[in-house]
Every structure is written in C-alpha cells, then in structure tokens.
Design a protein around this motif. Structure first.
Motif, PDB file in Angstrom:
ATOM      1  N   TYR A  69       0.828  -1.214   0.000  1.00  0.00           N
ATOM      2  CA  TYR A  69       0.000   0.000   0.000  1.00  0.00           C
ATOM      3  C   TYR A  69       0.861   1.262   0.000  1.00  0.00           C
ATOM      4  N   LEU A  70       1.892   1.265   0.846  1.00  0.00           N
ATOM      5  CA  LEU A  70       2.758   2.448   0.925  1.00  0.00           C
ATOM      6  C   LEU A  70       3.523   2.653  -0.377  1.00  0.00           C
ATOM      7  N   THR A  71       3.951   1.568  -1.005  1.00  0.00           N
ATOM      8  CA  THR A  71       4.675   1.671  -2.277  1.00  0.00           C
ATOM      9  C   THR A  71       3.799   2.268  -3.358  1.00  0.00           C
ATOM     10  N   LEU A  72       2.561   1.791  -3.456  1.00  0.00           N
ATOM     11  CA  LEU A  72       1.657   2.269  -4.503  1.00  0.00           C
ATOM     12  C   LEU A  72       1.186   3.703  -4.260  1.00  0.00           C
ATOM     13  N   ILE A  84      -4.679   4.552  -5.729  1.00  0.00           N
ATOM     14  CA  ILE A  84      -5.259   3.278  -5.331  1.00  0.00           C
ATOM     15  C   ILE A  84      -5.958   3.426  -3.991  1.00  0.00           C
ATOM     16  N   SER A  85      -7.071   2.734  -3.860  1.00  0.00           N
ATOM     17  CA  SER A  85      -7.843   2.820  -2.624  1.00  0.00           C
ATOM     18  C   SER A  85      -7.229   1.926  -1.551  1.00  0.00           C
ATOM     19  N   PHE A  86      -7.654   2.153  -0.312  1.00  0.00           N
ATOM     20  CA  PHE A  86      -7.191   1.328   0.803  1.00  0.00           C
ATOM     21  C   PHE A  86      -7.618  -0.118   0.604  1.00  0.00           C
ATOM     22  N   MET A  87      -8.801  -0.328   0.063  1.00  0.00           N
ATOM     23  CA  MET A  87      -9.306  -1.674  -0.203  1.00  0.00           C
ATOM     24  C   MET A  87      -8.407  -2.413  -1.190  1.00  0.00           C
ATOM     25  N   ASP A  88      -8.097  -1.767  -2.318  1.00  0.00           N
ATOM     26  CA  ASP A  88      -7.294  -2.418  -3.359  1.00  0.00           C
ATOM     27  C   ASP A  88      -5.821  -2.514  -2.992  1.00  0.00           C
ATOM     28  N   GLY A  89      -5.329  -1.508  -2.282  1.00  0.00           N
ATOM     29  CA  GLY A  89      -3.901  -1.473  -1.986  1.00  0.00           C
ATOM     30  C   GLY A  89      -3.491  -2.204  -0.735  1.00  0.00           C
ATOM     31  N   PHE A  90      -4.405  -2.331   0.223  1.00  0.00           N
ATOM     32  CA  PHE A  90      -4.040  -2.964   1.502  1.00  0.00           C
ATOM     33  C   PHE A  90      -4.899  -4.182   1.828  1.00  0.00           C
ATOM     34  N   LEU A  91      -6.198  -3.998   1.879  1.00  0.00           N
ATOM     35  CA  LEU A  91      -7.070  -5.064   2.376  1.00  0.00           C
ATOM     36  C   LEU A  91      -7.062  -6.295   1.480  1.00  0.00           C
ATOM     37  N   LEU A 103      13.590 -12.270   5.899  1.00  0.00           N
ATOM     38  CA  LEU A 103      14.142 -11.955   4.577  1.00  0.00           C
ATOM     39  C   LEU A 103      13.294 -10.894   3.866  1.00  0.00           C
ATOM     40  N   PHE A 104      11.989 -10.950   4.076  1.00  0.00           N
ATOM     41  CA  PHE A 104      11.086  -9.952   3.494  1.00  0.00           C
ATOM     42  C   PHE A 104      11.394  -8.550   4.046  1.00  0.00           C
ATOM     43  N   ILE A 105      11.566  -8.461   5.360  1.00  0.00           N
ATOM     44  CA  ILE A 105      11.885  -7.166   5.989  1.00  0.00           C
ATOM     45  C   ILE A 105      13.216  -6.633   5.459  1.00  0.00           C
ATOM     46  N   ILE A 106      14.221  -7.516   5.348  1.00  0.00           N
ATOM     47  CA  ILE A 106      15.532  -7.101   4.821  1.00  0.00           C
ATOM     48  C   ILE A 106      15.392  -6.632   3.375  1.00  0.00           C
ATOM     49  N   SER A 107      14.581  -7.336   2.577  1.00  0.00           N
ATOM     50  CA  SER A 107      14.387  -6.963   1.168  1.00  0.00           C
ATOM     51  C   SER A 107      13.746  -5.581   1.052  1.00  0.00           C
ATOM     52  N   ILE A 108      12.787  -5.296   1.917  1.00  0.00           N
ATOM     53  CA  ILE A 108      12.129  -3.976   1.899  1.00  0.00           C
ATOM     54  C   ILE A 108      13.148  -2.885   2.213  1.00  0.00           C
ATOM     55  N   LEU A 109      13.991  -3.132   3.207  1.00  0.00           N
ATOM     56  CA  LEU A 109      15.003  -2.137   3.582  1.00  0.00           C
ATOM     57  C   LEU A 109      16.009  -1.924   2.453  1.00  0.00           C
ATOM     58  N   LEU A 110      16.420  -3.024   1.797  1.00  0.00           N
ATOM     59  CA  LEU A 110      17.351  -2.898   0.679  1.00  0.00           C
ATOM     60  C   LEU A 110      16.712  -2.191  -0.513  1.00  0.00           C
ATOM     61  N   THR A 111      15.412  -2.401  -0.700  1.00  0.00           N
ATOM     62  CA  THR A 111      14.686  -1.710  -1.769  1.00  0.00           C
ATOM     63  C   THR A 111      14.664  -0.207  -1.524  1.00  0.00           C
TER      64      THR A 111
END
Length: 249
Positions: free
Chosen positions: A110-113, A120-127, A174-182
């Motif tokens: 959601y934050l990326t989009l 993008i709406s909260f429904m489409d981007g997060f929920l 690994l997901f958290i590390i990938s987000i930080l590296l991104t």
C-alpha cells in the motif's frame, strides 16, 4: 411499638406487656432489612464481578499468547530446523505469524503504490493483498496436510498450521531485509522480495514432507502434486475478480 400478635401498643422489650408474645423477631427483622441503596449496590457488585473477572482472564490469556509468540519467534529464528518438533499446541503462534507476514506485506504494498503515480484505494492497496496472502498461507497448510494424509500420515491440521507458521519466520525476516534494501535502491532486492513470496509456496511443504519418515507414497510424487495444486490455486486467488485481480508475482 405495636405487638404483631395482639396488635396492641406495648413497651419496648423482649415480650409484649399485653399478651406476652416475643418481640425479638420484629427487632431482628427491622435491623436485618437493608436499605434500598445497600440492596442495589450488592446487586451491582454481584453482576459486575463475573464480568470483570472474565475481562481479566481474557487480558491475561492474550498476554500469555503474546509472550508465547515472542518465545516461538526467537527460538525458530535462531534455529529454524526446530520447527519440525512443534505440535498442535503452537498453532496460535503459527496463525499469528500468518497474520503478521500478510499484514507487513500488505502495508508495504500500500505504501509503495500510494507513493508512486498510482491512485489506489485502501481496499485495493491494503485489504485485498492482505486477504490474498493470508489465503495463500492457508492453501500451503491445507495442501501439506492433504499430502501427508495421502502418504498415510495423520498429523492434526493444527500441527501443520504451527509448522507452516514457524517455517514462515525466516522468509518474513528476509522480506523485511528486502524492503530495507529496496528503500536503499539496491536492484537485487526485488529478486529477494520475490523469493519471500514464492519460497513459502514451494519450500515450506517440502520441509514438512521431507521430515516425515516412512510415507506410503514416494515424497517426490507428493511434492509434485502439492506444487502443481499450489501454483494453480494461488493463480486463481490472485486473478480472482472478487479479490481485485492483483498479483505480487
């Protein structure tokens, strides 16, 4: 005072001066009757006490589950192979891991989009991404459970839920590390991010199936069946019009 027996006025005492009937009962009755305020307060205490106790029990239970999940997370993070020793009593911690992973994934999506050119709406981007990933983890657990049943093993579904949640922990980190590296701008971070989503789909069933001894059907065939069904079902989940047709793959 009035005697209850002869209804004549008499002096205060233990007995009526006219008929000799006992007057003690009247005094006891009069003193024993509480005021309306006291009665109301007693009733209030009686009705409120069980509710307060129940609330305290719920809070204590929630605190215990949070502490249990913390121990669960740290133990598996230090040694992911210990996930094979888990049983059905750890299923709540496994479910919390499902929710936590899906929550962080949906939030980052959601934050990326919203920070890009997309509206993008909260429904489409997060929920919707949250529900999709949660459903995907449920599919992994269900297919692994079915695969073991075909191999004539009979672990409970709650045990499989606990193990899938435990094996998700390394992928979550690994997901958290990938987000930080991104965020830093490293190009290979996108490939790592993809691994954190595809890896659980294929690798977690493999870990659980391979740790089971003496399956009646060869593990390779069980795993191939799980892979095919997992890819088909995940494709249906992420392409469903009901869930927005959004796919992270």
């Amino acid at each position: 005072m009035i005697c209850h027996s002869c209804h004549q006025e008499t002096l205060k005492g233990k007995f009526c001066s006219n008929c000799g009937a006992a007057l003690i009962q009247e005094e006891i009755t009069t003193e024993a009757i509480p005021s309306s305020t006291t009665t109301t307060s007693i009733q209030t205490i009686e009705t409120e006490t069980p509710q307060e106790n129940k609330s305290k029990e719920i809070l204590e239970s929630m605190k215990e589950e949070v502490f249990a999940f913390g121990r669960f997370f740290i133990q598996i993070l230090k040694n992911p192979s210990k996930a094979k020793n888990l049983n059905s009593k750890h299923w709540i911690s496994g479910l919390i891991m499902f929710i936590l992973f899906a929550l962080f994934n949906a939030l980052s999506n959601y934050l990326t989009l919203t920070n890009s050119f997309f509206r993008i709406s909260f429904m489409d981007g997060f929920l919707i991404p949250f529900i999709q990933l949660l459903a995907l983890f449920g599919v992994i657990a269900a297919l692994t459970f079915i695969g073991l049943k075909i191999g004539e093993k009979s672990p409970s579904f709650l045990e499989i839920l606990a193990k899938v949640g435990a094996y998700l922990i390394p992928f979550f980190v690994l997901f958290i590390i990938s987000i930080l590296l991104t965020l830093i701008g490293l190009n290979f971070a996108a490939s790592m991010l993809m691994l954190t989503l595809i890896g659980p789909l294929l690798l977690i069933p493999t870990f659980i199936i391979l740790e089971q001894p003496n399956l009646k059907l060869d593990r390779i065939y069980i795993l191939i069946g799980i892979y095919i069904l997992a890819l088909i079902i995940s494709s249906l989940i992420y392409q469903s019009p009901l869930l927005g047709g959004f796919s992270p793959f």
